[in-house]
Design an enzyme around this catalytic site. Structure first.
Site, mmCIF file in Angstrom:
data_model
loop_
_atom_site.group_PDB
_atom_site.id
_atom_site.type_symbol
_atom_site.label_atom_id
_atom_site.label_comp_id
_atom_site.label_asym_id
_atom_site.label_seq_id
_atom_site.Cartn_x
_atom_site.Cartn_y
_atom_site.Cartn_z
ATOM 1 C CD GLU A 119 -2.314 -2.486 -2.165
ATOM 2 O OE1 GLU A 119 -2.489 -1.139 -2.120
ATOM 3 O OE2 GLU A 119 -1.959 -2.713 -0.757
ATOM 4 C CB CYS A 125 -15.867 7.764 17.529
ATOM 5 S SG CYS A 125 -17.427 7.461 16.636
ATOM 6 C CG HIS A 128 -13.649 8.587 13.425
ATOM 7 N ND1 HIS A 128 -13.223 7.725 14.395
ATOM 8 C CD2 HIS A 128 -14.658 8.075 12.739
ATOM 9 C CE1 HIS A 128 -13.884 6.631 14.592
ATOM 10 N NE2 HIS A 128 -15.100 7.016 14.336
ATOM 11 C CE LYS A 138 17.168 -20.724 -4.935
ATOM 12 N NZ LYS A 138 18.200 -21.270 -5.762
ATOM 13 C CG ASP A 185 -2.945 -0.462 1.791
ATOM 14 O OD1 ASP A 185 -2.236 -0.138 2.422
ATOM 15 O OD2 ASP A 185 -2.548 -2.497 1.138
ATOM 16 C CD GLU A 238 -9.758 8.845 13.469
ATOM 17 O OE1 GLU A 238 -10.100 9.825 13.650
ATOM 18 O OE2 GLU A 238 -10.191 7.805 13.109
ATOM 19 N N GLY A 253 0.445 -1.116 0.251
ATOM 20 C CA GLY A 253 -0.091 0.183 -0.013
ATOM 21 C C GLY A 253 0.863 1.287 -0.098
ATOM 22 C CG ASP A 282 -2.321 -15.639 -0.937
ATOM 23 O OD1 ASP A 282 -1.818 -16.466 -0.169
ATOM 24 O OD2 ASP A 282 -2.611 -14.166 0.073
HETATM 25 N N1 GLN Z 1 -19.227 2.244 19.234
HETATM 26 C C1 GLN Z 1 -19.965 3.186 19.065
HETATM 27 C C2 GLN Z 1 -20.760 3.755 18.311
HETATM 28 O O1 GLN Z 1 -21.266 2.761 17.746
HETATM 29 C C3 GLN Z 1 -18.485 4.693 18.690
HETATM 30 C C4 GLN Z 1 -18.403 4.506 16.596
HETATM 31 C C5 GLN Z 1 -16.487 4.509 17.291
HETATM 32 O O2 GLN Z 1 -15.979 5.261 17.915
HETATM 33 N N2 GLN Z 1 -15.991 4.739 15.791
HETATM 34 O O3 GLN Z 1 -21.225 4.820 17.982
#
Ligand code: GLN
Length: 539
Positions: A140, A382, A508, A189, A71, A510, A18, A147
């Site tokens: 990718e 979250c 989120h 190898k 990835d 991030e 990745g 496999d």
């Molecule tokens: N489990 C919690 C929810 O469903 C938080 C989810 C998470 O942190 N992504 O709301």
């Protein structure tokens, strides 16, 4: 005509396919080409959304709400390639499409088979990203050559060059060249075998990229060249990037991988690369002015990829603040130990990531309390936000039984509860509140100050929310609601005004941080941690 690069992996998994693919994408973009990235995953799950992070690492969420392989996080951090549902295909999805078509009579009279029906569907999915304004698609292939489950994908990419012309396809095979300590030698190898396996199924790689911890000698390259049937200049060394993954593109460029690709695919549009902003990132990483320690307290802390985007976003926050960020991963169940609690009191910042299920939640709640009571910068994400709400409910408002109904259905104070829209849902796959959703921030809040605006959109992945009925009580108790959905109904951001930096978000952040564009909240969190450690003079 869009050109295609296929990246396969051999010898072992976890080679960093990745990262290598993302680095190639970034190098080609830096030469002025328009690139699209995608990943084909051989497992049968329709998406990784139903897999435990222990099995598969982080589930990476895109703007359109698709739950994808981690990835794709590398792709977004390294390139500008827009990603969508069309950027990650699994065996499960391919079969689902074929079976649906079969049930609708799409193949009437025919026996539906892996070749040609499954392979045709795979080729169609690859082609969905092609368009006149796209110069290169990098595909990718997940898994390792050999496999059983990846065979239909490999067969499809083999056929692909017949469909679009050999000159428009490039096969790059990533392998491991291990160093045997006892023999004090690099061993070629496994690479020979792995390329042999690819050739058996009809794919002759054009370029072999060798992951190695020691430099390849001329003899090693010649040997690989001879046995793998590739010219010696097409054997490219990719040494372990001990310092930072952001070195990988530069290392590959120094080994002329991008030049080779441009030549082989006849990408005449490609110009000279401009890597100034990337070099600036590395410069900052190499010469930090400060160092801080952040504890990430999660239930999957033992798995190095479970919170991948969070760890990367912290690095980006460090880049923005010229600070090296040392991360201590803490297993949330361990917070009940005195030594872990003492350790938490010494760090410069505490981050609580997302998660599901009851295990480890009490430890997370305790970690919030430690951050709140000791004025340690706190960032909840979250489930991390939900734990912060529970902690506040229990310890400030005196609601001893405060909880989320995810963990205690009968809680007398369900301060976190299932969202209304989730109540009738029974299927588990792809049914959460997912993807980019708008949020309105309160002017003057710390969050609005960090973002520099009050209108934002961030990616979500959750079923539970701050219970509306408790809002007034929490606000009266000193919790500030710094962001909501535009209709004001869903709480998206909370803050504590009495604390130097305490922000928790239902989304989120991030997933949208890049080394070249660190996310505002990660930048703010790291800045607060720097201030915690060095005092305000460090700013
Ligand atoms: N489990 C919690 C929810 O469903 C938080 C989810 C998470 O942190 N992504 O709301």
């Amino acid at each position: 005509m869009t050109k295609h690069i296929f990246v396969t992996g051999g010898v072992v998994s976890s080679l960093g396919k990745g990262l290598t693919s993302a680095s190639i994408g970034m190098l080609l973009e830096s030469r002025g080409l328009s690139v699209r990235m995608q990943k084909l995953d051989p497992y049968i799950n329709v998406d990784p959304g139903t897999m435990s992070p222990y099995q598969h690492g982080e589930v990476y969420v895109l703007d359109d709400g698709s739950e994808t392989d981690l990835d794709l996080g590398h792709y977004e951090r390294f390139t500008r390639s827009p990603l969508s549902r069309d950027s990650n295909w699994t065996t499960g999805q391919i079969y689902q499409r074929v079976i649906e078509k079969e049930r609708h009579g799409g193949y009437l009279g025919q026996t539906v088979q892996v070749i040609p029906h499954i392979t045709n569907e795979i080729k169609k999915c690859i082609m969905r990203l092609a368009s006149p304004d796209v110069d290169v698609i990098i595909t990718e292939i997940g898994g390792t050559v050999g496999d059983i489950e990846s065979l239909p994908f490999l067969e499809a990419i083999r056929q692909f060059s017949q469909d679009v012309g050999k000159e428009n396809c490039l096969y790059i095979h990533l392998t491991l060249v291990p160093f045997l300590k006892a023999a004090r030698e690099l061993k070629t190898k496994p690479t020979q075998h792995s390329v042999g396996q690819l050739r058996q199924i009809g794919i002759q790689p054009d370029i072999v990229v060798c992951r190695t911890e020691q430099k390849l000698s001329k003899e090693d390259c010649d040997k690989i060249s001879l046995f793998c049937n590739v010219p010696s200049n097409c054997v490219i060394e990719e040494m372990d990037a001990d310092f930072s993954i952001y070195e990988v593109p530069l290392a590959l460029m120094n080994n002329k991988l991008d030049e080779l690709i441009v030549q082989k695919l006849g990408l005449t549009k490609a110009g000279q690369s401009d890597l100034t902003s990337w070099q600036e990132i590395l410069q900052r990483l190499r010469h930090p002015e400060h160092e801080i320690t952040v504890a990430v307290v999660g239930k999957y802390a033992k798995h190095k990829d479970a919170y991948k985007s969070i760890y990367e976003a912290l690095v980006h926050g460090g880049i923005a603040n010229r600070t090296s960020v040392r991360v201590i991963r803490i297993q949330s169940e361990d917070v009940d130990r005195e030594e872990t609690r003492q350790l938490l009191k010494t760090v410069n910042g505490i981050l609580l990531p997302g998660g599901f299920g009851e295990r480890g939640v009490e430890g997370k709640i305790e970690a919030v309390q430690i951050a709140r009571e000791n004025n340690i910068p706190f960032f909840g994400i979250c489930l991390g936000m939900q734990c912060a709400v529970i902690e506040f409910g229990r310890n400030i408002l005196g609601l001893a039984d405060a909880n989320s109904t995810e963990f205690d259905k009968d809680s007398s104070d369900p301060v976190i509860c299932l969202m209304d829209e989730q109540r009738s849902i029974v299927d588990m796959g792809g049914t959460m509140r997912l993807g980019s959703q708008p949020t309105t921030l309160v002017a003057g809040s710390k969050a609005a100050e960090a973002y520099g605006t009050t209108g934002i959109a961030e990616r979500h992945r959750h079923r539970y929310e701050f219970n509306y009925q408790y809002r007034d009580q929490f606000v009266a108790g000193g919790l500030s609601i710094a962001g909501t959905s535009p209709d004001g109904k869903l709480v998206e951001v909370i803050e504590l005004n009495s604390h130097p930096w305490f922000i928790a978000v239902q989304y989120h952040p991030e997933f949208k941080s890049q080394p070249t564009h660190p996310h505002p909240l990660f930048r703010g969190f790291v800045a607060a941690a720097v201030e915690k450690r060095y005092g305000s003079s460090a700013k």
